[in-house]
Design a protein around this motif. Structure first.
Motif, PDB file in Angstrom:
ATOM      1  N   UNK A 131       0.828  -1.200   0.000  1.00 27.28           N
ATOM      2  CA  UNK A 131       0.000   0.000   0.000  1.00 27.28           C
ATOM      3  C   UNK A 131       0.867   1.257   0.000  1.00 27.28           C
ATOM      4  N   UNK A 132       0.484   2.214  -0.844  1.00 33.14           N
ATOM      5  CA  UNK A 132       1.105   3.530  -0.859  1.00 33.14           C
ATOM      6  C   UNK A 132       0.026   4.551  -0.509  1.00 33.14           C
ATOM      7  N   UNK A 133       0.326   5.447   0.411  1.00 30.53           N
ATOM      8  CA  UNK A 133      -0.580   6.543   0.745  1.00 30.53           C
ATOM      9  C   UNK A 133       0.136   7.863   0.447  1.00 30.53           C
ATOM     10  N   UNK A 134      -0.520   8.696  -0.351  1.00 30.34           N
ATOM     11  CA  UNK A 134      -0.031  10.053  -0.599  1.00 30.34           C
ATOM     12  C   UNK A 134      -0.892  11.025   0.194  1.00 30.34           C
ATOM     13  N   UNK A 135      -0.269  11.885   0.992  1.00 35.34           N
ATOM     14  CA  UNK A 135      -1.010  12.921   1.690  1.00 35.34           C
ATOM     15  C   UNK A 135      -1.065  14.138   0.771  1.00 35.34           C
ATOM     16  N   UNK A 136      -2.211  14.310   0.155  1.00 39.05           N
ATOM     17  CA  UNK A 136      -2.462  15.481  -0.679  1.00 39.05           C
ATOM     18  C   UNK A 136      -3.207  16.498   0.190  1.00 39.05           C
ATOM     19  N   UNK A 160      -1.138  12.055  -9.978  1.00 36.55           N
ATOM     20  CA  UNK A 160      -0.104  11.017 -10.061  1.00 36.55           C
ATOM     21  C   UNK A 160      -0.561   9.741  -9.365  1.00 36.55           C
ATOM     22  N   UNK A 161      -1.175   9.874  -8.194  1.00 37.11           N
ATOM     23  CA  UNK A 161      -1.609   8.710  -7.431  1.00 37.11           C
ATOM     24  C   UNK A 161      -2.657   7.902  -8.190  1.00 37.11           C
ATOM     25  N   UNK A 162      -3.602   8.594  -8.814  1.00 36.88           N
ATOM     26  CA  UNK A 162      -4.642   7.896  -9.584  1.00 36.88           C
ATOM     27  C   UNK A 162      -4.012   7.118 -10.737  1.00 36.88           C
ATOM     28  N   UNK A 176      -3.624   4.962  -2.291  1.00 33.73           N
ATOM     29  CA  UNK A 176      -4.671   5.792  -1.704  1.00 33.73           C
ATOM     30  C   UNK A 176      -4.177   7.227  -1.586  1.00 33.73           C
ATOM     31  N   UNK A 177      -5.041   8.187  -1.915  1.00 36.83           N
ATOM     32  CA  UNK A 177      -4.722   9.593  -1.715  1.00 36.83           C
ATOM     33  C   UNK A 177      -5.580  10.150  -0.594  1.00 36.83           C
ATOM     34  N   UNK A 178      -4.930  10.721   0.400  1.00 32.19           N
ATOM     35  CA  UNK A 178      -5.611  11.383   1.514  1.00 32.19           C
ATOM     36  C   UNK A 178      -5.671  12.874   1.224  1.00 32.19           C
ATOM     37  N   UNK A 179      -6.879  13.446   1.268  1.00 33.14           N
ATOM     38  CA  UNK A 179      -7.071  14.873   0.984  1.00 33.14           C
ATOM     39  C   UNK A 179      -7.786  15.542   2.160  1.00 33.14           C
ATOM     40  N   UNK A 223      -9.323   4.229  -3.071  1.00 35.75           N
ATOM     41  CA  UNK A 223      -8.512   5.111  -3.909  1.00 35.75           C
ATOM     42  C   UNK A 223      -8.350   6.511  -3.317  1.00 35.75           C
ATOM     43  N   UNK A 224      -9.415   7.029  -2.698  1.00 31.36           N
ATOM     44  CA  UNK A 224      -9.422   8.425  -2.247  1.00 31.36           C
ATOM     45  C   UNK A 224     -10.110   8.528  -0.895  1.00 31.36           C
TER      46      UNK A 224
END
Length: 275
Positions: A131-136, A160-162, A176-179, A223-224
């Protein structure tokens, strides 16, 4: 499970580290702030029966990252999850900032995040889900006058994450992108929320809730994640209203909030956006 967390000494990084440790995950923490990083490591080791490794690193410097990777490889560490938390912002008008400060936003939020993501994906544990999580940020959903560079850098992470999720879905890798909107991390963050008044209060979500739900959603293959019902509504309206109108409204809203062009985060923290 072995988890790497960047920006681990910042508010959200610390809470994510605590959440992962409470689940019994082993941690590799990195941050530019070595003293804070080591204090967190010692605290987690005392509180939880997990292995915690920590290495100070400037993610914007390729040599510093390579030195950290050498330690990882020397010890044969392989990962099941990467939490990209480190981020940077300077508030205020674009032309009132020093040029290199603006460049630093992109170097850390984008270039450094790509560098560490590529490196750790190559060091994932074979034969297991990753799992990769990007904090957007909620700011990634909108054009943001007075936060133009920051919002654009977070939009880059979201897109990029999508795309990366699509590329890696057949390799048992979830992205997963955290917004988030407002998060109570530092005193400056608290001041920023207070400056927004009512909107700051109702869009702010407790850190512990965000951390717990982020890990749950990542493991569930989502995903989000936009924390908070109101924040999800704002992101929806941001998609259907013309972007030029959104930019005008945001500028009108933000120009009344004092920022004085002050740096609001450093390399060891993730920036939080306040409506």
């Amino acid at each position: 499970m072995n988890v790497m967390i960047t920006g681990a000494s910042g508010g959200l990084g610390r809470v994510l580290a605590n959440e992962c440790a409470s689940r019994g995950y082993n941690l590799f923490l990195t941050d530019i702030n070595e003293d804070s990083l080591l204090r967190i490591k010692r605290g987690l080791e005392r509180q939880f029966d997990v292995a915690v490794a920590a290495k100070a690193c400037d993610l914007t410097d390729a040599e510093s990252v390579d030195n950290m990777l050498e330690i990882i490889d020397k010890n044969g560490i392989r990962f099941d999850m990467l939490l990209n938390v480190a981020g940077l912002d300077f508030e205020g008008e674009f032309m009132k900032h020093e040029r290199e400060n603006l460049v630093k936003i992109v170097l850390l939020n984008n270039a450094a995040t790509l560098r560490i993501t590529h490196a750790i994906l190559k060091r994932r544990r074979p034969g297991r889900p990753f799992n990769v999580v990007f904090v957007s940020s909620l700011a990634s959903m909108f054009p943001m006058p007075l936060k133009a560079t920051y919002a654009a850098s977070k939009r880059f992470l979201l897109d990029f994450a999508v795309s990366l999720r699509q590329e890696l879905k057949n390799e048992d890798v979830n992205v997963l992108t955290l917004c988030p909107a407002g998060l109570v991390t530092t005193q400056k963050a608290i001041n920023g929320i207070k400056a927004q008044g009512f909107w700051g209060d109702i869009t702010t979500i407790p850190l512990e809730e965000v951390a717990r739900n982020t890990i749950d959603r990542a493991l569930a293959g989502k995903c989000l994640y936009v924390p908070g019902i109101l924040n999800r509504m704002l992101s929806f309206f941001g998609k259907i209203i013309p972007r030029s109108w959104v930019a005008a409204v945001i500028y009108w809203r933000w120009k009344e909030v004092p920022t004085n062009g002050k740096k609001v985060m450093d390399d060891s923290h993730v920036l939080q956006i306040y409506w």
